[in-house]
Structure formats: structure tokens, C-alpha cells
Design a protein around this motif. Structure first.
Motif, mmCIF file in Angstrom:
data_model
loop_
_atom_site.group_PDB
_atom_site.id
_atom_site.type_symbol
_atom_site.label_atom_id
_atom_site.label_comp_id
_atom_site.label_asym_id
_atom_site.label_seq_id
_atom_site.Cartn_x
_atom_site.Cartn_y
_atom_site.Cartn_z
ATOM 1 N N SER A 26 0.855 -1.188 0.000
ATOM 2 C CA SER A 26 0.000 0.000 0.000
ATOM 3 C C SER A 26 0.894 1.242 0.000
ATOM 4 O O SER A 26 1.172 1.792 -1.054
ATOM 5 N N TYR A 56 -3.365 0.639 -3.414
ATOM 6 C CA TYR A 56 -3.234 1.989 -2.887
ATOM 7 C C TYR A 56 -4.552 2.480 -2.297
ATOM 8 O O TYR A 56 -4.568 3.146 -1.288
ATOM 9 N N LYS A 66 -8.123 -2.877 -1.817
ATOM 10 C CA LYS A 66 -7.927 -3.799 -0.693
ATOM 11 C C LYS A 66 -9.149 -4.711 -0.517
ATOM 12 O O LYS A 66 -9.006 -5.903 -0.254
ATOM 13 N N THR A 99 1.558 -1.874 4.860
ATOM 14 C CA THR A 99 0.621 -0.754 4.894
ATOM 15 C C THR A 99 1.137 0.260 5.911
ATOM 16 O O THR A 99 1.692 -0.118 6.936
#
Lengths: 425, 425
Positions: free
Chosen positions: B291, B318, B323, B365
């Protein structure tokens, strides 16, 4: 005024590029100061001391970089204090800043870092935002080495560029500008893509020649060639800031009129910030499917803060299995045209556009090398595809260079393709 | 022997990178010579003359680059002849070589190029294969500047790297090697991850001190701090190559025994080549879900040629939509823990492992900044997850620095996590 830079560090005499020297040499003209001399010396006490003596004997403004770290081979602070006949004094505030940096990362501060809290007596501290060693401005009415009474300013800076550069920009240049009121020099950069250096030279030759003859102030031009990008640097100098701004504006305007869409940005703007700006303005989104660039396109796009507003993400389809399983590229297309083909680039872009539900999508497939090339499909062959609602375009590129250079050239070409489409629609 | 380099050229003091200095500094140790000092001087007659005087006073071997061109601001030849009290003599052979270069390109030779055919009296000419200015070796029994009788060798070279580098390689190094049968110098790099510079310093302090006392040859150590990585540079010198190799092997062995798994590579190897080697050896595959790093992890992994053997690809997730839609992360997890959480990192890694059918998978992330931080989740907070068959691990990191630095630190931390797991299993 005689201005010198001393770079301390054995690594700079054994093969490391001296980027500090280039940075300082480039920035000083912005405040009308020119670097007269640069010396690089190894991390050896006696050598450093001798050079400091010499430099103080002949200069009025002295920059020193490197050798401010916490370890045994960092000697600059101690040797300079000795040559200047000044004490090193413990600075509580600096110590607290260093300790805070370690605390923030939940790391116990090693004892060695204590050394970095010692400041040369009378120095102004330059805070370090990216590291532990503070910089110092030592502004002396009397140069302790010269026989006749004369002032000297010594700027002490850490060697790592990310620590040194903000200190120069934020503290040192304003300090010196204020102290030595001099000729104003301004520069302006125009970034060009899609032309070679000679093509740019040919196209703007007449403008450059006309402008040079102007007498209101000095105007010079330079071409700087970077990988896939050419910069035109306009430099204007004089005593009147408004006149200088006017000269730059006129010259930049003529160059932009001449090169049109080949100009993708100016000054601090980049290709990815321009693309981001255009996508944001049109409220459009982007997704990407990368093969040979392996994530570099995504990395470049996301180097712009706020890119999450228009960039949804991508798929790195490095293996054919990912191309068929995730991007659902029919095996027949892969078999018939090969993974490196305009058909596959196009299918990759179409697939990611559908999967990520974006307005625009880029697909890249190619051979970054050094292995994997054939006579028909040599290293450096790259296909780029761009799709949007009702529009699709593919581009065949033949790049030369290293693996990393071919990846980078592919990314620039992909972003430039998107930029030119965004300008049209 | 005291060895110096003088680089002549105003451009080197106004922002151009000095690659000549890096090249010469890197090559000289191959024949047992160390560069002690480097000075860069502008194209100004008086400045150049003063520096030549000083350099001759303190050195036995002097390299000079730049200022040999045909134009008005190329002054090196004339000033050096003056300082050495030697005549410039016309060399017919050199003139013919220059004229031939122009003839070959069907260009009329400008009169200015005549100057380049003048050679300092007694100098050995170094032919220029890529340009017009010849180099010179001036080997003097008596240094005209020093008061006591001592020899000096001056090597005069053109500034452009493509002209200078072959001269160094083909002519100068063999000449000097033959003249000064000297000490051999070898270097060895040990790359360390997961420790700060001071922690490394603390841990190896005793080894560094013990080793320094050895008498079989000279052994020195330096710490070089890069973003997220510390290098330990071991340099050994002496007259017997086998002894030197032994010294380095012993010191490197002790450092590696001391730092254990914190050493991730040596010399030209990188973290990604080590990870690639370990994956390849175990015939395991890798996929990634990124991410905040936006593709940088994939780019670093694929910077190694041959990475397609173990790296299948990844998803740049992103946006949250990617996700949930692509990686199928349950909305409850996102709602409960937030996108930046160890739970989401773990689910990302698990999802990509399943989708891409790999043995290992990494998930990242975090908040790269500069915006997007909160009190609870500040900029620089990054979660990394690593999953494999029957194994899963997450790591919370708090990085500081710019957006690009936080992205890079995250990538190094992720690869290092994988490396340490590969070492264990």
C-alpha cells in the motif's frame, strides 16, 4: 570575497561521488556568491588540521562538510576547535534533540552520540531535521590564523546530503544573503520530454541567441540532459529583482511557445506531479499493470504526496501466471504474440481498468535485460498501452542502457503518453 | 608518498558532479596508491598558479585534470609550464593526430586546436583516443618548487571522463605500477541492517581496536551510514597479497561472528540479491501486496536480474477499494482496525499468497506522509506482515524522514524480515 569548501571524508578520495560539493556550488550563486576552491581531505587528524590552517589563511567564507558523526573516525569538530583556539562546550538543548530522535524510534541512545552535543564556543547551532549531528555557523570578527585583523565565517555541516541540504536551503543561504548583500541571481528550469538534447538545442537556438544580447541584465541558458528528460536552465542576474523576473518570464515564455507540449513541467514540478495535477483537475482515476518495470511506475506515481486521490493502484504481473490468472489475459494472445507485444500491453491495460474501475489505465511489458533478449525482441524493447473510455493507444519503444535505465525510460514514456492524452481531452 | 589531485574547471564549482575525482580515487588503490588530497580550482590563471605552487610544495605524485581544451578558458598547460619553469614545445605527431580526427569527420580544424599540439618540455605524451587534447606524464628528478632535491611525477589529463578514463587505465596505472613497486591495498565491505551506526560502532569497537594493532600489515576500519543500512569498510595494506587477504578474512570473520544475522551481504551484494539467492536456493517463490510503498518494494526486488525466477509479482493496493475488491479484505477488519494496522498488513499478505500461489508473501501498509498522520497513527507508522506455510509474523515500525525515505525504510525492513525468516527455516 574568497570562498572555499572543505569536504572531510576518506570515502570521497576512494571512489565516492562528492555530491555535497556539487550541491553547494550550485546553490551559492543564488545569493550572488561563487565557490572559488574546493578541497577534499581524508579522515586523518594531521591532514585535516593542515588544510584548516591553509584555508583560514586565504579565505573569508569557509564551508566544511563531513566528519561530524558520532564515531571514532569523525574528527572535524575537534580539529576545527583546536585550529580556531576555541573550546567545545556541551549544549543541553542539542543533547535533548538527539535523545528525542532516538526516543521517537524506541531506540536506546548509544553513549557515542554524546559527542555530537558539543558545540564550538560561540557558534550558532543549525538544527538537523534528518539526523543527529547539528550544523554550526561560526561568525568571527577576527580570523585567528591571519596576521592582520579580518573577519571570517565558517559554516560547519554534516556530510550526508539529506542532512546537509535542508540546512543550506533553510538556514545558511538566508543567513549569508542577509550578511553579504550582493547581486541577485535567479534561475528557472523548463523540463522537456520526447526530444533529444540536439533537437531541443536546434529548436530554441534562435531564442537563446536573441535573449543573450539583452542589456537590462545578464541572461544565460544551459541545456542539462538527464535520462529521458532535457532541462533548459535560464539564469538571470542583475541588481533589480523585478527586471530579473521580467527577463526570465519573457525568455521562459518564448521557449514554451516554441516547444509547446514537449514542455511537461517547470522548476520543482515533475512529470508525475503534472500527470497528477491533470488527473486531479479532471477528477479522473488511474490504475496500472506493470510487467518489466516491476513496480517502478507505481513508485514514481506515488512519490507525489496526495497521489491516493487519483491513483487506485496496480498489479505487478511479473510472471505469465499472474498475467493469465489475475489479469485474465487469454493464453492464445500470450502464445500468438508473446508476453512482450503490443497486444499483451493493451490487454493488460484493459484488464486493470476493468478490475480497478478507473478512468485511465496503463500497461507496460518489455525486456529490461540484461538477459532475455532475442534477435526479434532485443533487450530494451518495451510496449506501452494506454486505455480510457473510448480511447486506446499503444506505443513501441526501443531503449538502450542498463536494466535500471530501461525500466526508468519505460516509466517516463508511459507517464508522458498519459500526459499528452490528458492535454488533448 | 603524498598524492594529490587538482581538478581545473569552473563548472565543478558551480554544480557539476566531479566524476573524475571519484574515478581516480577508486582506481589508484588497485596499484597501492592512495589519494591524500583533492583540490578543485576555477579557470582563473592566478588561482591555478597558486594551487600548483602549493601542491608541488607538498606532494610527490600529482594528478591534474581539466583545462586542456582549445579555448580561451583552458589554462592548465600554460600555467603548469610556467610553474615548472619549462617551455611548451610544438609536437608534430600530436598535431597530425588532431588534424586526422577532424579530417575523419569532414570538419575543418579550427585554428584554436593548434594549442593542443604544444607539449611541456620533456613530457611523455599520452594519446587521446576519444578527443583532441593529449595527456602528459612529466617525470622530474628535481621538483622545481621544493628547496631540497626531490623527485616529482605530474600526470596531466583532459577533463572529459570518456577521454580521461582510458588514459588512466591503459597508460597511467601501468606506468605508475612499474615505477613505484608498492604496497597493495584491498578493501572489503560488510553490509549491516537492523542496527544504528552507533550500535554497530559499540558492538565492533573491541575488534576494531584489536585489529588496528596488528603489525603484519596496516588495517583500518570505517563506518559508512546509508539510509537503513550501515557499511563497515575494512581496508588492508601491505606488500604481501596473501597476508593482506588473510588480514581481511580474519577481520571480516570476527565482525561477522560478532554481528551475526545483522550482516546481510558483503561487497557488491545487496539486500535484494541476498533475498533472491536464499529464495532461489530453497526454490521458493514470493508475492507482495503493497500500500504505502506504492510499487517500490516490487521495483527493488526486480532490480536484480533473474528475479523472475522467484518473484511472481504483486498488487499495489493503494486505495481501500482495491484492498476490499481485489485482496478481499473484509470491510469489518478495515473498519475495526483501520487500513494502517497489523491486521490489514497480515490479511494483505495472506490474500496475495493465495491469489498468486506463492510460498512467501509480504504485505505493507503505512503512512508515508507528509499528510495523513494522526496522534494515534503518526506519519512513519508502517506495518509489515510476512506469511509462509505455517508461519506468520508482523512488525510495527516507526520511521522518520521524508515520504521517499519512509517508503525506502519500509522496503528495507520488509526484505530484512523475509531474509531473517529464510535464514531460520
Amino acid at each position: 570575497m574568497h570562498t572555499e569548501l572543505v569536504c572531510v571524508g576518506t570515502e570521497l578520495l576512494t571512489g565516492h561521488l562528492n555530491t555535497d560539493s556539487a550541491f553547494i556550488g550550485q546553490k551559492l550563486p543564488d545569493i550572488g556568491i561563487r565557490l572559488d576552491l574546493e578541497t577534499t581531505v581524508a579522515d586523518k587528524k594531521n591532514d585535516i588540521e593542515k588544510i584548516f590552517q591553509e584555508v583560514l589563511r586565504r579565505s573569508d567564507l569557509i564551508f566544511v562538510t563531513g566528519g561530524l558523526g558520532p564515531t571514532f573516525d569523525d574528527l572535524t569538530r575537534e580539529v576545527l576547535a583546536k585550529v580556531l583556539k576555541k573550546k567545545l562546550v556541551f549544549n543541553k538543548e542539542v543533547m535533548e534533540t538527539i535523545a528525542y530522535r532516538f526516543a521517537k524510534r524506541d531506540i536506546k541512545m548509544p553513549k557515542e552520540n554524546d559527542r555530537q552535543a558539543y558545540i564550538i564556543e560561540g557558534a550558532k547551532v543549525i538544527p538537523n531535521k534528518s539526523g543527529t549531528a547539528p550544523g554550526m555557523i561560526i561568525d568571527l570578527k577576527v580570523n585567528p590564523v591571519k596576521s592582520q585583523k579580518s573577519p571570517v565565517v565558517i559554516i560547519l555541516l554534516p556530510g550526508p546530503p539529506k542532512e546537509m541540504q535542508p540546512m543550506i536551503r533553510d538556514i545558511v543561504l538566508p543567513y549569508l544573503k542577509n550578511k553579504f548583500e550582493r547581486k541577485i541571481i535567479k534561475t528557472h528550469l523548463i523540463h522537456v520530454c520526447g526530444l533529444t538534447e540536439s533537437e531541443v538545442d536546434q529548436k530554441i537556438k534562435n531564442i537563446v541567441e536573441t535573449e543573450r544580447r539583452l542589456e537590462a541584465g545578464e541572461l544565460t541558458f544551459a541545456l542539462l540532459a538527464h535520462p529521458s528528460v532535457i532541462d533548459i536552465k535560464i539564469t538571470a542576474s542583475g541588481t533589480d529583482e523585478m527586471v530579473i523576473d521580467g527577463l526570465i518570464k519573457k525568455a521562459a515564455g518564448e521557449i514554451k511557445d516554441c516547444l509547446k507540449d514537449d514542455v511537461f513541467a517547470e522548476n520543482n514540478q515533475t512529470l508525475q506531479t503534472t500527470v497528477g495535477y491533470l488527473l486531479g483537475k479532471k477528477r479522473k482515476t488511474l490504475s496500472i499493470a506493470e510487467s518489466c518495470t516491476g513496480g517502478l511506475l507505481g513508485n514514481v506515481i506515488t512519490s507525489s504526496p496526495g497521489s491516493s486521490l487519483y491513483f487506485k493502484g496496480g498489479v505487478i504481473a511479473y510472471s505469465n501466471q499472474v498475467k493469465t490468472d489475475i489479469l485474465k489475459i487469454p493464453e492464445e494472445i500470450l502464445d500468438e504474440h508473446g508476453a512482450v507485444s503490443k497486444e499483451v500491453a493493451l490487454t493488460m491495460a484493459q484488464a486493470i481498468k476493468g478490475l480497478y474501475q478507473t478512468d485511465f489505465a496503463l500497461g507496460i511489458t518489455g525486456i529490461a535485460g540484461p538477459g532475455g533478449g532475442t534477435d526479434n525482441k532485443p533487450v530494451g524493447l518495451v510496449y506501452i498501452a494506454l486505455v480510457s473510455k473510448g480511447n486506446q493507444v499503444t506505443k513501441e519503444c526501443k531503449f538502450i542502457g542498463s536494466r535500471q535505465e530501461i525500466k526508468f525510460a519505460s516509466v517516463i514514456a508511459a507517464l508522458d503518453l498519459l500526459r499528452r492524452m490528458l492535454l488533448k481531452n
